[in-house]
Scaffold this active site. Structure first.
Site, PDB file in Angstrom:
ATOM      1  N   GLU A  18      -5.249   3.345  -0.274  1.00 20.03           N
ATOM      2  CA  GLU A  18      -4.495   3.375  -1.523  1.00 20.03           C
ATOM      3  C   GLU A  18      -5.349   4.044  -2.597  1.00 20.03           C
ATOM      4  O   GLU A  18      -6.139   3.386  -3.284  1.00 20.03           O
ATOM      5  CB  GLU A  18      -4.092   1.965  -1.960  1.00 20.03           C
ATOM      6  CG  GLU A  18      -3.115   1.281  -1.007  1.00 20.03           C
ATOM      7  CD  GLU A  18      -2.602  -0.053  -1.529  1.00 20.03           C
ATOM      8  OE1 GLU A  18      -3.038  -0.452  -2.639  1.00 20.03           O
ATOM      9  OE2 GLU A  18      -1.788  -0.690  -0.847  1.00 20.03           O
ATOM     10  N   GLU A  73       6.298 -12.967  -7.248  1.00 22.04           N
ATOM     11  CA  GLU A  73       6.655 -11.550  -7.123  1.00 22.04           C
ATOM     12  C   GLU A  73       6.097 -10.954  -5.844  1.00 22.04           C
ATOM     13  O   GLU A  73       6.747 -10.139  -5.184  1.00 22.04           O
ATOM     14  CB  GLU A  73       6.132 -10.790  -8.347  1.00 22.04           C
ATOM     15  CG  GLU A  73       6.859 -11.143  -9.634  1.00 22.04           C
ATOM     16  CD  GLU A  73       6.193 -10.538 -10.851  1.00 22.04           C
ATOM     17  OE1 GLU A  73       6.903 -10.239 -11.827  1.00 22.04           O
ATOM     18  OE2 GLU A  73       4.938 -10.380 -10.830  1.00 22.04           O
ATOM     19  N   GLN A  74       4.894 -11.394  -5.481  1.00 21.25           N
ATOM     20  CA  GLN A  74       4.304 -10.886  -4.243  1.00 21.25           C
ATOM     21  C   GLN A  74       5.077 -11.412  -3.033  1.00 21.25           C
ATOM     22  O   GLN A  74       5.217 -10.715  -2.030  1.00 21.25           O
ATOM     23  CB  GLN A  74       2.823 -11.312  -4.147  1.00 21.25           C
ATOM     24  CG  GLN A  74       2.101 -10.761  -2.922  1.00 21.25           C
ATOM     25  CD  GLN A  74       2.023  -9.241  -2.944  1.00 21.25           C
ATOM     26  OE1 GLN A  74       1.916  -8.629  -4.003  1.00 21.25           O
ATOM     27  NE2 GLN A  74       2.069  -8.628  -1.765  1.00 21.25           N
ATOM     28  N   SER A 120      -2.752 -10.939  -2.656  1.00 23.30           N
ATOM     29  CA  SER A 120      -2.717  -9.660  -3.371  1.00 23.30           C
ATOM     30  C   SER A 120      -3.722  -9.678  -4.514  1.00 23.30           C
ATOM     31  O   SER A 120      -3.790 -10.632  -5.289  1.00 23.30           O
ATOM     32  CB  SER A 120      -1.319  -9.404  -3.932  1.00 23.30           C
ATOM     33  OG  SER A 120      -1.336  -8.292  -4.813  1.00 23.30           O
ATOM     34  N   TRP A 134      -4.694   5.002  -5.392  1.00 23.81           N
ATOM     35  CA  TRP A 134      -4.265   4.639  -6.735  1.00 23.81           C
ATOM     36  C   TRP A 134      -4.706   3.233  -7.156  1.00 23.81           C
ATOM     37  O   TRP A 134      -4.627   2.887  -8.330  1.00 23.81           O
ATOM     38  CB  TRP A 134      -2.732   4.703  -6.821  1.00 23.81           C
ATOM     39  CG  TRP A 134      -2.062   3.730  -5.859  1.00 23.81           C
ATOM     40  CD1 TRP A 134      -1.794   2.414  -6.070  1.00 23.81           C
ATOM     41  CD2 TRP A 134      -1.611   4.016  -4.541  1.00 23.81           C
ATOM     42  NE1 TRP A 134      -1.207   1.844  -4.971  1.00 23.81           N
ATOM     43  CE2 TRP A 134      -1.083   2.817  -4.003  1.00 23.81           C
ATOM     44  CE3 TRP A 134      -1.601   5.167  -3.739  1.00 23.81           C
ATOM     45  CZ2 TRP A 134      -0.547   2.736  -2.718  1.00 23.81           C
ATOM     46  CZ3 TRP A 134      -1.062   5.093  -2.468  1.00 23.81           C
ATOM     47  CH2 TRP A 134      -0.537   3.877  -1.962  1.00 23.81           C
ATOM     48  N   ASP A 169      -2.678  -0.444 -10.365  1.00 20.55           N
ATOM     49  CA  ASP A 169      -2.223   0.754  -9.669  1.00 20.55           C
ATOM     50  C   ASP A 169      -2.032   1.842 -10.717  1.00 20.55           C
ATOM     51  O   ASP A 169      -1.349   1.635 -11.735  1.00 20.55           O
ATOM     52  CB  ASP A 169      -0.899   0.507  -8.940  1.00 20.55           C
ATOM     53  CG  ASP A 169      -1.081  -0.426  -7.744  1.00 20.55           C
ATOM     54  OD1 ASP A 169      -2.223  -0.570  -7.270  1.00 20.55           O
ATOM     55  OD2 ASP A 169      -0.073  -1.014  -7.302  1.00 20.55           O
TER      56      ASP A 169
END
Length: 387
Positions: A352, A273-274, A300, A354, A309
């Protein structure tokens, strides 16, 4: 006629007898003289001190010693008073003892030499070090030297250390006292270069933390590190860890008690997915492969199962009540703000507000730093840049 002859004979015999007596007396006198001389010699001999000393009359500085240690034999007397020897200073030392000869107490003196023939004792915390490339080290600060002389022993270093040169470097420490005695110790420093395919190894980071690479995965002080320098294999991870999820739930419940809603936007993200996301940001979005937003697959934190997140993926989240509360309270539940504002050069990623990362233990409070977040890269002294 005959009477006259007898007179002469008698006179002759008388003289011979007198001479014989004289000779006997002389012999007796000689014998007496010899006896007297021998007696006198014996008296004189017995009145002298006959002491045998050891051949090597040397003693190490600052050791306990007495004069009797250097006396092998006392021929015609005995030691009645021993004395300690001052060994605190190098050089000749006079030793005076008392010997009893008959009924008389006499002084007897001799000298010994206080010497220093022992090398200093040189110790160092480690004789072999594995250090990450770019890690400074003060080898002398890790070493100490003591000596039997009690003097302060300087330590010098032979060779040079280049922290930016991966490979094995050998330095030599030398400790010497004022008597010329030396102790030497080699120190091997293995400078570990940070590469994309690092072998299994352990090393100290630039801030002195213990790092371990095993099967291509880096942990520092037992904490998993994933950033642009250190990644994960494709097969790593399956879901959010139970500890991460339970801690988030506790935090969300605490926030709810204050009328705030914390929810997850992204939890676990696989290597595949990354890869798709990286392709989008670096190709389709046109940002290129080395921008802040483009994180290569395997690099990641979402693949660790330790990152979440929260609520939004825009920086506006930082100005919301939930964003402010998360920034100030997540550490209480074992989380850190992984990519703080103004620390982009350290993390290699954009701000970031979040993105939180679960660590647990006492470290989150240290990194919170009263609201001025410290990054994992800064704290552990590790890089985050593509290799």
């Amino acid at each position: 006629m005959f009477p006259r002859r007898n007179k002469y004979i008698f006179s002759y015999k008388k003289k011979r007898r007198a001479a014989a007596i004289k000779r006997v007396i002389t012999i007796i006198l000689i014998v007496i003289a010899v006896i007297i001389a021998l007696f006198a010699a014996l008296v004189i001999y017995n009145s002298k001190i006959h002491i045998s000393l050891v051949d090597n009359r040397k003693i190490e500085i600052n050791t306990e010693a007495t004069a009797s240690q250097f006396i092998e034999e006392i021929g015609n007397g005995r030691l009645v008073q021993d004395v300690p020897i001052d060994t605190t200073v190098l050089g000749k030392k006079d030793c005076k003892v008392k010997i009893k000869v008959g009924e008389e107490i006499r002084d007897y003196s001799f000298t010994v030499q206080v010497v220093d023939t022992q090398a200093p004792e040189l110790t160092i915390e480690e004789t072999s070090m594995n250090l990450m490339e770019g890690t400074p080290v003060d080898v002398l600060s890790k070493a100490s030297a003591t000596d039997n002389s009690g003097e302060e022993i300087p330590i010098t270093i032979e060779g040079e250390y280049d922290e930016n040169a991966p490979g094995t470097q050998v330095l030599k420490l030398v400790a010497a006292d004022s008597s010329g005695n030396k102790a030497e110790q080699e120190v091997t420093i293995n400078v570990i270069g940070i590469t994309a395919d690092m072998p299994d190894t352990t090393f100290l980071t630039t801030t002195g933390h213990k790092a371990e690479v095993k099967d291509g995965i880096l942990t520092v002080d037992g904490i998993l590190i994933v950033n642009k320098s250190f990644g994960l294999p494709e097969s790593y991870g399956e879901a959010l860890t139970s500890g991460t999820w339970e801690s988030f739930q506790k935090m969300a419940n605490a926030a709810a008690g204050q009328g705030l809603l914390l929810d997850t936007v992204t939890e676990f993200r696989s290597y595949g997915e990354q890869a798709q996301l990286y392709n989008y940001w670096s190709v389709e979005a046109g940002e290129g492969p080395n921008t802040m937003s483009a994180v290569k697959p395997g690099h990641s934190e979402h693949q660790t199962g330790l990152a979440i997140d929260v609520n939004s993926t825009t920086t506006d989240f930082a100005d919301t009540a939930e964003g402010k509360w998360l920034n100030d309270n997540c550490w209480k539940y074992g989380f850190i703000m992984r990519y703080p504002k103004g620390k982009e050069d350290q993390t290699g990623c954009s701000w970031e507000p979040w993105h939180i990362r679960y660590i647990g233990g006492e470290l989150p409070e240290k990194l919170y730093n009263n609201g001025d977040w410290i990054t994992l890269e800064e704290y552990f002294g590790i890089p985050s840049k593509y290799l």
